[in-house]
Design a protein around this motif. Sequence first.
Motif, PDB file in Angstrom:
ATOM      1  N   ALA A   1       0.900  -1.252   0.421  1.00 39.11           N
ATOM      2  CA  ALA A   1      -0.518   0.153   0.284  1.00 39.11           C
ATOM      3  C   ALA A   1       0.874   0.885  -0.289  1.00 39.11           C
ATOM      4  O   ALA A   1       0.179   2.546  -0.510  1.00 39.11           O
ATOM      5  CB  ALA A   1      -0.996  -0.131   1.022  1.00 39.11           C
TER       6      ALA A   1
ATOM      7  N   SER B   1      -8.643   2.990  -1.499  1.00 41.63           N
ATOM      8  CA  SER B   1      -7.879   2.853  -0.347  1.00 41.63           C
ATOM      9  C   SER B   1      -8.076   3.912   0.281  1.00 41.63           C
ATOM     10  O   SER B   1      -7.621   5.538   0.217  1.00 41.63           O
ATOM     11  CB  SER B   1      -6.414   3.045  -1.150  1.00 41.63           C
ATOM     12  OG  SER B   1      -6.591   1.799  -1.712  1.00 41.63           O
ATOM     13  N   ASP B   2      -8.038   3.805   1.412  1.00 46.88           N
ATOM     14  CA  ASP B   2      -8.027   5.392   2.840  1.00 46.88           C
ATOM     15  C   ASP B   2      -7.425   3.999   3.779  1.00 46.88           C
ATOM     16  O   ASP B   2      -7.225   3.298   3.722  1.00 46.88           O
ATOM     17  CB  ASP B   2      -9.486   5.665   3.129  1.00 46.88           C
ATOM     18  CG  ASP B   2     -10.528   4.890   2.936  1.00 46.88           C
ATOM     19  OD1 ASP B   2     -10.542   3.851   3.976  1.00 46.88           O
ATOM     20  OD2 ASP B   2     -11.713   4.792   2.709  1.00 46.88           O
TER      21      ASP B   2
ATOM     22  N   GLY C   1      -7.416   1.162   4.823  1.00 47.85           N
ATOM     23  CA  GLY C   1      -7.271   0.346   3.769  1.00 47.85           C
ATOM     24  C   GLY C   1      -7.347  -0.160   2.832  1.00 47.85           C
ATOM     25  O   GLY C   1      -8.799   0.475   1.907  1.00 47.85           O
ATOM     26  N   ASP C   2      -7.421  -1.167   2.378  1.00 49.50           N
ATOM     27  CA  ASP C   2      -8.889  -1.378   0.572  1.00 49.50           C
ATOM     28  C   ASP C   2      -9.354  -2.075   0.928  1.00 49.50           C
ATOM     29  O   ASP C   2      -9.280  -3.452   1.086  1.00 49.50           O
ATOM     30  CB  ASP C   2      -6.918  -2.095   0.303  1.00 49.50           C
ATOM     31  CG  ASP C   2      -5.842  -1.270   0.185  1.00 49.50           C
ATOM     32  OD1 ASP C   2      -6.339  -0.118   0.126  1.00 49.50           O
ATOM     33  OD2 ASP C   2      -4.945  -2.112  -0.141  1.00 49.50           O
ATOM     34  N   ARG C   3     -10.762  -1.912   0.326  1.00 47.04           N
ATOM     35  CA  ARG C   3     -11.794  -2.126  -0.262  1.00 47.04           C
ATOM     36  C   ARG C   3     -12.663  -1.488  -1.737  1.00 47.04           C
ATOM     37  O   ARG C   3     -12.165  -0.814  -2.123  1.00 47.04           O
ATOM     38  CB  ARG C   3     -12.691  -1.827   1.876  1.00 47.04           C
ATOM     39  CG  ARG C   3     -13.300  -0.838   1.146  1.00 47.04           C
ATOM     40  CD  ARG C   3     -13.496  -0.191   2.899  1.00 47.04           C
ATOM     41  NE  ARG C   3     -13.413   1.669   3.150  1.00 47.04           N
ATOM     42  CZ  ARG C   3     -14.349   2.393   2.501  1.00 47.04           C
ATOM     43  NH1 ARG C   3     -15.487   1.609   1.995  1.00 47.04           N
ATOM     44  NH2 ARG C   3     -14.616   3.303   2.744  1.00 47.04           N
TER      45      ARG C   3
ATOM     46  N   SER D   1      -4.984  -0.348  -9.641  1.00 47.47           N
ATOM     47  CA  SER D   1      -6.153  -0.564  -8.551  1.00 47.47           C
ATOM     48  C   SER D   1      -7.136   1.133  -8.946  1.00 47.47           C
ATOM     49  O   SER D   1      -8.491   0.888  -8.495  1.00 47.47           O
ATOM     50  CB  SER D   1      -5.941   0.358  -7.601  1.00 47.47           C
ATOM     51  OG  SER D   1      -4.216   1.171  -7.972  1.00 47.47           O
TER      52      SER D   1
END
Lengths: 258, 271
Positions: free
Chosen positions: A123, A244-245, A248-250, A202
């Motif tokens: 990340a 991505s914040d 986390g990534d979702r 991404s």
Amino acid sequence: MTGTSGTRPPLSFDIKSTLLSLVALQLKSTDLSRLSSGFALRFGETPDFFDNDGIVIDLSFLPRQPTSESLSGLDTPLEFFALITFLRSYRLRPLAIRGGSARQVAAAMAAGLSHEPGAMPRATPPRVEKPVRRVPAPVPRPQVGALVIEKPLRCGQQVYARGRDLIVMAMVNAGAEVIADGHIHIYAPLRGRAIAGAQGNSDARIFAMVMAAENVGIAGVYDTGNHSVFESVYGKAAQISLVSDRGGDRLIVDKIHA
Amino acid sequence: MSKIVVITSGKGGVGKTTTSASFASGLAMRGHKTVVIDFDIGLRNLDLIMGCERRVVYDLIHVIQGACNLNQALVKDKRCENLFVLAASQTRDKNALTSAGVQQVMFDLAALDFAYIVCDSPAGIESGALMAMHFADHAVIVVNPEISSVRDADRIIGMLNKTTQRALEKREPVQEHLLITRYDAGRVADGQMLSIEDVQDILDIDLVGVIPECDDVLAASNEGMPAIHLEGTDVSGAYGDAIDRFLGMKRPMRYLKNQRGGYFKRLLGSL
């Protein structure tokens, strides 16, 4: 010229950060003849296994030497040249080394490779660094438009749009799998598995006229399978994207309003 | 030119052999010279359903291996004038089934003026099933209205479009016909079974018929009688309609009503 005197002329380039998905070669020995016979055993029957993929030569798995200055193989530019030539014969494009002793780093740099100090978590934002200048041809391949599939994809069938987008004009049934390095568009029900950004893009998204996927993934982030995310759009036109914040990534889904 | 029809499903126990027997009988009853071949080498059942097991001397593998000629292996059906059965071998395994051998048998059957060659496929997606479908012009996909059967059928349809002779030679694709068997309107209404629309939505091929669930089918099988001969039953009527549609005739969908009656009728009936 139409520009006013106060503005600068537009730049002919932009420098942007980017994430590349590379293959890593984890060397466990510096003996090139052992490497060569190992490759022949593993890939000898499929010499086209790689498709000019960029590769990082990872030296951090080599057996430790008492001091970092002692000779441990791959200490001279010549040895790196030999390694690069060998890897290219398998259609791999060495771009950088990772880890290694100071001598190895110096030798690799002299051979035209850049140096990546250690493991990089997925990340972390990439830095704009030497590879751009040092390596003439990095990985991105020319985009040749989208791969278009007109027929239904049924249970057990798989399609991979390598290096581009995928457009499917017919249903993708449960048990079928669609994969693309770019976006995936499905102008029909998506009931199977869809993986966009398969090489790590991404920004890739998945669009479906009827979202009923078994499983979706973007750049290695997968729907965990409980489908709670999908309940609001199930059976409807929807898109899936990756955010991505701090959390986390979702994956997030949005209805598409026609 | 004879037409080769494979009866296939992927999943086992959905009614392929029952359908093969009734389908072949129905075609023969409509005046077409028909042969039905059991491709389930090592697990032969078709001869039992057709009631001719005692008359099988030579089988498909004997023909392929040249141990007898084709005429010796064709067993004449006892009910239909135009119908013949070619049994599977019980003692060999499916590896005895070679592509060249099957092709030769198809060729020789065509030379005997058979209008339809019905191939009863084994379950699964292995060589026996692939051989049964390989030379097909038509495929009847037998599906029960439940999700695993539908998924296996989907897989088989994919293979029909990839591995058959027609697909390999890039000729017109195999014509696919969906046959839903063991359909129980009551259980569909209760939500325990997929509806016809659900199945069609997923498989997206032409519906040739819907055969209702019926206890008489088992009894007929035990007796060695194809279900289409159960005169006056819904099963017999539904198979007849399916064959007529297969032959290009228009037939309304009958036998789709709830046989057990509505919820209240069943409730009252149980009092």
